[in-house]
Scaffold this motif. Structure first.
Motif, mmCIF file in Angstrom:
data_model
loop_
_atom_site.group_PDB
_atom_site.id
_atom_site.type_symbol
_atom_site.label_atom_id
_atom_site.label_comp_id
_atom_site.label_asym_id
_atom_site.label_seq_id
_atom_site.Cartn_x
_atom_site.Cartn_y
_atom_site.Cartn_z
ATOM 1 N N ALA A 127 0.923 -0.925 0.206
ATOM 2 C CA ALA A 127 0.487 0.425 0.086
ATOM 3 C C ALA A 127 0.972 0.834 -0.026
ATOM 4 O O ALA A 127 0.735 1.790 -0.592
ATOM 5 C CB ALA A 127 -0.970 -0.082 1.546
ATOM 6 N N PHE A 128 2.158 1.352 0.824
ATOM 7 C CA PHE A 128 2.654 1.964 0.899
ATOM 8 C C PHE A 128 3.653 2.994 -0.762
ATOM 9 O O PHE A 128 2.911 4.197 -0.934
ATOM 10 C CB PHE A 128 4.213 1.762 1.679
ATOM 11 N N HIS A 129 3.912 1.888 -1.181
ATOM 12 C CA HIS A 129 4.551 2.415 -2.695
ATOM 13 C C HIS A 129 3.359 2.469 -3.936
ATOM 14 O O HIS A 129 3.324 3.793 -4.400
ATOM 15 C CB HIS A 129 4.613 1.124 -3.294
ATOM 16 N N ARG A 130 2.124 1.329 -3.465
ATOM 17 C CA ARG A 130 1.085 1.944 -4.298
ATOM 18 C C ARG A 130 0.385 3.942 -4.416
ATOM 19 O O ARG A 130 -0.142 4.080 -5.195
ATOM 20 C CB ARG A 130 0.077 1.351 -4.155
ATOM 21 N N ASP A 131 0.651 3.439 -2.721
ATOM 22 C CA ASP A 131 -0.561 5.155 -2.185
ATOM 23 C C ASP A 131 0.021 6.305 -3.232
ATOM 24 O O ASP A 131 0.537 7.485 -3.648
ATOM 25 C CB ASP A 131 -0.792 5.103 -1.297
ATOM 26 N N ALA A 132 2.024 5.777 -2.751
ATOM 27 C CA ALA A 132 2.973 6.729 -3.513
ATOM 28 C C ALA A 132 2.422 7.203 -4.960
ATOM 29 O O ALA A 132 2.653 8.784 -5.668
ATOM 30 C CB ALA A 132 4.407 6.639 -2.940
ATOM 31 N N ILE A 133 2.745 6.018 -5.779
ATOM 32 C CA ILE A 133 1.996 6.322 -7.332
ATOM 33 C C ILE A 133 0.563 7.617 -7.759
ATOM 34 O O ILE A 133 0.479 8.079 -8.607
ATOM 35 C CB ILE A 133 2.364 4.851 -7.925
ATOM 36 N N ILE A 134 0.159 6.959 -6.728
ATOM 37 C CA ILE A 134 -1.012 7.529 -7.150
ATOM 38 C C ILE A 134 -1.133 8.748 -6.853
ATOM 39 O O ILE A 134 -1.787 9.552 -7.272
ATOM 40 C CB ILE A 134 -2.439 6.826 -6.098
ATOM 41 N N ALA A 135 -0.051 9.243 -5.608
ATOM 42 C CA ALA A 135 -0.528 10.024 -5.289
ATOM 43 C C ALA A 135 0.686 11.213 -5.723
ATOM 44 O O ALA A 135 -0.009 12.229 -6.709
ATOM 45 C CB ALA A 135 0.558 10.473 -3.765
ATOM 46 N N LEU A 136 1.287 10.858 -6.906
ATOM 47 C CA LEU A 136 1.834 11.186 -7.861
ATOM 48 C C LEU A 136 1.055 11.216 -9.250
ATOM 49 O O LEU A 136 0.906 12.716 -9.697
ATOM 50 C CB LEU A 136 2.908 10.112 -8.340
ATOM 51 N N ILE A 137 0.410 10.826 -9.887
ATOM 52 C CA ILE A 137 -0.549 11.250 -10.885
ATOM 53 C C ILE A 137 -1.780 11.860 -10.171
ATOM 54 O O ILE A 137 -1.671 12.840 -11.287
ATOM 55 C CB ILE A 137 -1.902 9.525 -11.052
ATOM 56 N N GLU A 138 -2.104 12.021 -9.222
ATOM 57 C CA GLU A 138 -2.948 13.392 -8.665
ATOM 58 C C GLU A 138 -2.707 14.204 -8.602
ATOM 59 O O GLU A 138 -2.497 15.483 -8.968
ATOM 60 C CB GLU A 138 -3.973 12.422 -7.694
ATOM 61 N N ALA A 139 -1.185 14.514 -8.195
ATOM 62 C CA ALA A 139 -0.641 16.352 -7.714
ATOM 63 C C ALA A 139 -0.156 16.185 -9.084
ATOM 64 O O ALA A 139 -0.500 17.797 -9.544
ATOM 65 C CB ALA A 139 0.761 15.527 -6.601
ATOM 66 N N LEU A 140 0.275 15.528 -9.987
ATOM 67 C CA LEU A 140 0.320 16.097 -11.833
ATOM 68 C C LEU A 140 -0.526 15.970 -12.327
ATOM 69 O O LEU A 140 -0.302 16.269 -13.566
ATOM 70 C CB LEU A 140 2.057 15.453 -12.190
ATOM 71 N N ASP A 141 -1.455 15.785 -11.818
ATOM 72 C CA ASP A 141 -2.532 15.714 -12.484
ATOM 73 C C ASP A 141 -2.104 14.920 -13.800
ATOM 74 O O ASP A 141 -3.058 15.518 -15.496
ATOM 75 C CB ASP A 141 -3.424 16.908 -12.764
ATOM 76 N N LEU A 142 -2.321 13.483 -14.237
ATOM 77 C CA LEU A 142 -1.949 13.149 -15.942
ATOM 78 C C LEU A 142 -2.970 12.442 -15.888
ATOM 79 O O LEU A 142 -3.556 11.853 -15.732
ATOM 80 C CB LEU A 142 -0.209 11.842 -14.884
ATOM 81 N N LYS A 143 -2.641 12.715 -17.336
ATOM 82 C CA LYS A 143 -3.950 12.103 -17.708
ATOM 83 C C LYS A 143 -3.571 11.579 -19.528
ATOM 84 O O LYS A 143 -2.401 11.381 -19.752
ATOM 85 C CB LYS A 143 -4.892 13.562 -17.881
ATOM 86 N N ARG A 144 -4.091 10.953 -19.512
ATOM 87 C CA ARG A 144 -3.873 10.438 -21.307
ATOM 88 C C ARG A 144 -2.758 9.714 -21.355
ATOM 89 O O ARG A 144 -1.890 9.833 -22.109
ATOM 90 C CB ARG A 144 -4.219 10.946 -22.776
ATOM 91 N N ILE A 145 -2.674 8.677 -19.876
ATOM 92 C CA ILE A 145 -1.331 7.736 -19.505
ATOM 93 C C ILE A 145 -1.040 6.695 -20.228
ATOM 94 O O ILE A 145 -1.880 5.894 -20.687
ATOM 95 C CB ILE A 145 -1.570 7.635 -18.077
ATOM 96 N N THR A 146 -0.105 6.055 -20.883
ATOM 97 C CA THR A 146 0.612 4.394 -20.614
ATOM 98 C C THR A 146 1.200 4.590 -20.365
ATOM 99 O O THR A 146 2.026 4.703 -20.188
ATOM 100 C CB THR A 146 1.214 4.951 -22.683
ATOM 101 N N LEU A 147 0.500 3.754 -19.669
ATOM 102 C CA LEU A 147 1.214 2.727 -18.464
ATOM 103 C C LEU A 147 2.130 1.981 -19.019
ATOM 104 O O LEU A 147 2.196 0.730 -19.303
ATOM 105 C CB LEU A 147 0.556 2.104 -17.864
ATOM 106 N N VAL A 148 3.720 2.784 -18.852
ATOM 107 C CA VAL A 148 4.628 1.453 -19.013
ATOM 108 C C VAL A 148 5.438 0.716 -17.791
ATOM 109 O O VAL A 148 6.016 1.178 -16.994
ATOM 110 C CB VAL A 148 5.762 2.469 -19.799
ATOM 111 N N CYS A 149 5.408 -0.282 -17.980
ATOM 112 C CA CYS A 149 5.692 -0.793 -16.243
ATOM 113 C C CYS A 149 6.810 -2.629 -16.688
ATOM 114 O O CYS A 149 6.142 -3.398 -17.745
ATOM 115 C CB CYS A 149 4.877 -1.134 -15.317
ATOM 116 N N GLN A 150 7.495 -2.356 -15.527
ATOM 117 C CA GLN A 150 7.964 -3.888 -15.633
ATOM 118 C C GLN A 150 9.080 -4.426 -14.329
ATOM 119 O O GLN A 150 8.556 -3.561 -13.416
ATOM 120 C CB GLN A 150 9.113 -3.731 -16.897
#
Length: 294
Positions: A95-118
C-alpha cells in the motif's frame, strides 16, 4: 519518519542520463524524485521500474517516447533512485508504494496515460488503472505479473527471493552486469549510484518479500480485482514485450499475464533480452507505437 537521502554527487555524469531531477513531497514529508520530460500538455508515458533498479532503467527508451510526442514521467519508488529511503524496512508495504504512485498521478494531474511497466512497476502499476480508469489509455507491459496470491509463485521467483534475502547488502552493479552483459562498467555502476551502503537498501531488500504469495496477503485482493479489470473491463490498447532470457518473469509468466489482458496482441519477443528488457531500448517503443496506431 527517519529516511536517508542519497547525496546529489552520486548522480553526476551518469552515462546516458542527463535528465533534470524533479521532486514531490510525499507521505511523512518524504521526497519523491521523478523524471519529467517532454510537452506538459501531451499524453503521458508513466514509466515504472522495479527491483533493484530506478528511473535510469528507462534511459534508452525515453528518447523514443519523446520522439512519439509523449510526456515522459518516470518516478523512483521510495527506497530507490533519487527518492528518499526510509531506513525502517517495515515502512515498505504494498500500500505504501501504491499510494505513492497514485499521489504522484494526482499531484501532477496526469491524463491520457500510457502505463509503461516492468517487474515491481507492473506488480504495483497494474493495480492502479482500475481505480482511475479515465486517466489511462494504453498499456506497454514488460516482464512482470500480478501478485494475486491464488497462483503458485514460480520457481524462478522463489530462487530470486531466496538470493535477495541472502544478500542484505546486494552488489547492485555486479548483479546488473551479470543480468545485462552488454552494460559497460560505468552503466552498471550507475545502477548502484543510489545506494552508498547497506543502510540505503531497505527498499531493495523488502520488495521480493512483498509479492503476495497467499490469498490473504497484502495486495492479493487488489491484484485479483486488477486481474478482473484487465480481463473484463479494460478497453484501451495494449502491447507486450518479453525478454525471453528472463528466468524469473519470462515467457511462461508473461503468457499467463497476456491471457488476462483483454485484446492484447501477440507480444514482441526479444530473444536476446533478459529481465531488464528496457535495455533493448527504442525498438520496444517503436513496435509499441506502431501497434497502438493500428
Amino acid at each position: 519518519m527517519k529516511a536517508l537521502r542519497t547525496p546529489d554527487e552520486r548522480f553526476a555524469d551518469l552515462p546516458g542520463y542527463s535528465f533534470a531531477p524533479h521532486y514531490l513531497e510525499g507521505a511523512g514529508a518524504l521526497r519523491m524524485h521523478t523524471l519529467d520530460e517532454g510537452p506538459r500538455d501531451g499524453p503521458v508515458a508513466l514509466c515504472l521500474h522495479g527491483q533493484p533498479t530506478w528511473s535510469y532503467l528507462y534511459r534508452k527508451m525515453i528518447p523514443a517516447l519523446l520522439a512519439a510526442n509523449l510526456r515522459v514521467v518516470a518516478p523512483d519508488f521510495f527506497g530507490f533512485g533519487r527518492s528518499d529511503k526510509p531506513e525502517d524496512e517495515a515502512t515498505y508495504t504494498f500500500a505504501f508504494h501504491r499510494d505513492a504512485i497514485i499521489a504522484l498521478i494526482e499531484a501532477l494531474d496526469l491524463k491520457r496515460i500510457t502505463l509503461v511497466c516492468q517487474d515491481w512497476g507492473g506488480l504495483i502499476g497494474l493495480t492502479i488503472p482500475m481505480d482511475m480508469p479515465a486517466r489511462f489509455e494504453r498499456l506497454l507491459v514488460m516482464n512482470t505479473g500480478l501478485g494475486t496470491g491464488d497462483v503458485p509463485l514460480g520457481e524462478g521467483f522463489l530462487a530470486w527471493r531466496a538470493f535477495s534475502n541472502s544478500k542484505p547488502d546486494m552488489d547492485v552493479a555486479a548483479l546488473m552486469k551479470r543480468a545485462v552483459p552488454s552494460l559497460s562498467d560505468a552503466e552498471a555502476a550507475a545502477y548502484a549510484a543510489p545506494f552508498p551502503d547497506a543502510r540505503y537498501k531497505s527498499g531493495v531488500r523488502r520488495f521480493p518479500n512483498l509479492v503476495p504469495d497467499r490469498p490473504d496477503a497484502e495486495g492479493a485482493a487488489l491484484s485479483r480485482r486488477a486481474r478482473d479489470f484487465w480481463s473484463k473491463t479494460w478497453t484501451g490498447k495494449s502491447f507486450m514485450a518479453i525478454g525471453m532470457q528472463d528466468p524469473v518473469l519470462g515467457p511462461p509468466a508473461m503468457r499467463a499475464l497476456r491471457a488476462n489482458i483483454r485484446n492484447c496482441p501477440p507480444p514482441l519477443e526479444l530473444s536476446g533480452a533478459g529481465h531488464f528488457v528496457q535495455e533493448a531500448g527504442a525498438v520496444i517503443v517503436e513496435k509499441a507505437m506502431a501497434s497502438f496506431a493500428t
